[in-house]
Design a protein around this motif. Structure first.
Motif, PDB file in Angstrom:
ATOM      1  N   ARG A 146     102.728  -1.004  -4.390  1.00  0.00           N
ATOM      2  CA  ARG A 146     103.007  -0.842  -2.908  1.00  0.00           C
ATOM      3  C   ARG A 146     103.662  -1.530  -2.017  1.00  0.00           C
ATOM      4  O   ARG A 146     103.606  -2.889  -2.216  1.00  0.00           O
ATOM      5  N   HIS A 194     106.023   0.981  -8.886  1.00  0.00           N
ATOM      6  CA  HIS A 194     105.133   1.810  -8.268  1.00  0.00           C
ATOM      7  C   HIS A 194     104.440   0.895  -7.325  1.00  0.00           C
ATOM      8  O   HIS A 194     103.462   1.283  -6.716  1.00  0.00           O
ATOM      9  N   THR A 208      98.291  -5.226  -5.321  1.00  0.00           N
ATOM     10  CA  THR A 208      98.899  -4.156  -6.376  1.00  0.00           C
ATOM     11  C   THR A 208     100.040  -4.915  -7.376  1.00  0.00           C
ATOM     12  O   THR A 208     101.144  -5.381  -6.870  1.00  0.00           O
ATOM     13  N   PRO A 214      98.913   1.395   4.817  1.00  0.00           N
ATOM     14  CA  PRO A 214      98.654   2.785   5.002  1.00  0.00           C
ATOM     15  C   PRO A 214      97.522   3.243   4.313  1.00  0.00           C
ATOM     16  O   PRO A 214      97.150   2.421   3.299  1.00  0.00           O
ATOM     17  N   LEU A 215      96.614   4.188   4.660  1.00  0.00           N
ATOM     18  CA  LEU A 215      95.456   4.720   4.072  1.00  0.00           C
ATOM     19  C   LEU A 215      95.968   5.637   2.952  1.00  0.00           C
ATOM     20  O   LEU A 215      96.506   6.494   3.336  1.00  0.00           O
ATOM     21  N   GLY A 216      95.557   5.422   1.779  1.00  0.00           N
ATOM     22  CA  GLY A 216      95.939   6.353   0.834  1.00  0.00           C
ATOM     23  C   GLY A 216      94.331   6.832   0.112  1.00  0.00           C
ATOM     24  O   GLY A 216      93.248   7.113   0.836  1.00  0.00           O
ATOM     25  N   GLY A 217      94.364   7.078  -0.889  1.00  0.00           N
ATOM     26  CA  GLY A 217      93.143   7.443  -1.695  1.00  0.00           C
ATOM     27  C   GLY A 217      93.412   8.679  -2.834  1.00  0.00           C
ATOM     28  O   GLY A 217      94.660   9.231  -3.072  1.00  0.00           O
ATOM     29  N   PHE A 218      92.216   9.039  -3.356  1.00  0.00           N
ATOM     30  CA  PHE A 218      92.360  10.130  -4.294  1.00  0.00           C
ATOM     31  C   PHE A 218      90.997  10.694  -4.422  1.00  0.00           C
ATOM     32  O   PHE A 218      89.864  10.098  -4.016  1.00  0.00           O
ATOM     33  N   LYS A 266      88.724   7.578   0.229  1.00  0.00           N
ATOM     34  CA  LYS A 266      90.054   6.980   0.875  1.00  0.00           C
ATOM     35  C   LYS A 266      90.002   5.401   0.830  1.00  0.00           C
ATOM     36  O   LYS A 266      89.086   4.792   0.695  1.00  0.00           O
ATOM     37  N   GLU A 267      91.289   5.057   0.833  1.00  0.00           N
ATOM     38  CA  GLU A 267      91.179   3.345   0.328  1.00  0.00           C
ATOM     39  C   GLU A 267      92.580   2.560   1.083  1.00  0.00           C
ATOM     40  O   GLU A 267      93.541   3.335   1.191  1.00  0.00           O
ATOM     41  N   HIS A 268      92.352   1.496   1.161  1.00  0.00           N
ATOM     42  CA  HIS A 268      93.447   0.547   1.450  1.00  0.00           C
ATOM     43  C   HIS A 268      93.759  -0.256   0.099  1.00  0.00           C
ATOM     44  O   HIS A 268      92.772  -0.998  -0.229  1.00  0.00           O
ATOM     45  N   ARG A 269      94.951  -0.457  -0.374  1.00  0.00           N
ATOM     46  CA  ARG A 269      95.128  -1.128  -1.343  1.00  0.00           C
ATOM     47  C   ARG A 269      96.074  -2.315  -0.773  1.00  0.00           C
ATOM     48  O   ARG A 269      96.979  -2.306  -0.148  1.00  0.00           O
TER      49      ARG A 269
END
Length: 230
Positions: free
Chosen positions: A34, A32, A24, A10-14, A18-21
């Motif tokens: 991913r 938490h 983790t 999934p594409l997340g970010g803050f 936007k970023e792909h992790r």
């Protein structure tokens, strides 16, 4: 061999990115972490493939007891913070910030109206309480350039048992993997061979391998993470 494809996540970010992790590590993220992301390797605990929005920025924020490595793939960023304030990071450049016990604050800003792309990696310190520091590298256009990790008897790169290298290969060149490694392609495509397995790999693929070789079909750029054999 295991392969994790960026676009399967999934594409997340803050803030302004936007970023792909893809990595983790449970040591840092705990509950938490991913789903479907890889664990790290040695002290390496995080990898994100980020794209800043037009004029986007992370916002000023602190780090303690972590080393933060930024690899600029496309575009540029303007670096603000307590270490090397005002320093720019151009395409192909690498910025390494050691927080140590002293810590640092930073904000990374896209000064342009078009999106850029930056890979961020985190590495836990080998020993706590170190002084904060900053280093900048321009990897060689051909071959393998170490940008992180090594012994304490040198000052060119930050010491660590975790090694991070940038590999730039021309078509038909090979990169051999001789120990457990994580290889993240940031440009191009090729084949990865490990024993009886052979897989096509491309930009955005993260490979965990113990012994194999990457064969470039086109010009390739990759980030290689492994543990020092010293």
């Amino acid at each position: 061999m295991k392969i994790l494809t960026r676009d399967s996540l999934p594409l997340g970010g803050f803030a302004g990115l936007k970023e792909h992790r893809l990595v983790t590590d449970s040591r840092v993220f705990g509950p938490h972490k991913r789903p479907n992301t890889f664990e790290g390797l040695d002290n390496f605990v995080y990898l994100a493939d980020a794209r800043f929005k037009s004029r986007g920025e992370t916002g000023m924020h602190p780090h303690h007891e972590i080393d933060v490595i930024s690899v600029m793939i496309n575009g540029r960023i303007q670096h603000e913070g307590s270490l090397e304030d005002g320093r720019g990071l151009e395409k192909g450049g690498v910025q390494v910030q050691r927080a140590g016990g002293q810590g640092f604050t930073h904000n990374e800003v896209n000064p342009d109206t078009r999106k850029n792309r930056m890979i961020q990696l985190w590495v836990l310190p080998t020993a706590p309480g170190q002084a904060a520091g900053y280093k900048y590298y321009i990897p060689a256009e051909s071959g393998v350039t170490r940008i992180y990790g090594g012994n304490k008897n040198q000052t060119i790169i930050f010491d660590s048992s975790t090694i991070i290298e940038i590999a730039n290969l021309s078509a038909d060149q090979q990169l051999s993997i001789n120990s457990e490694s994580l290889v993240y392609l940031t440009k191009g495509s090729g084949r990865f061979i490990e024993e009886e397995q052979k897989e096509t790999v491309t930009d955005g693929d993260l490979i965990r391998s113990y012994s194999g070789k990457l064969i470039a079909d086109t010009d390739i750029s990759a980030i290689v993470v492994r543990k020092s054999n010293q």
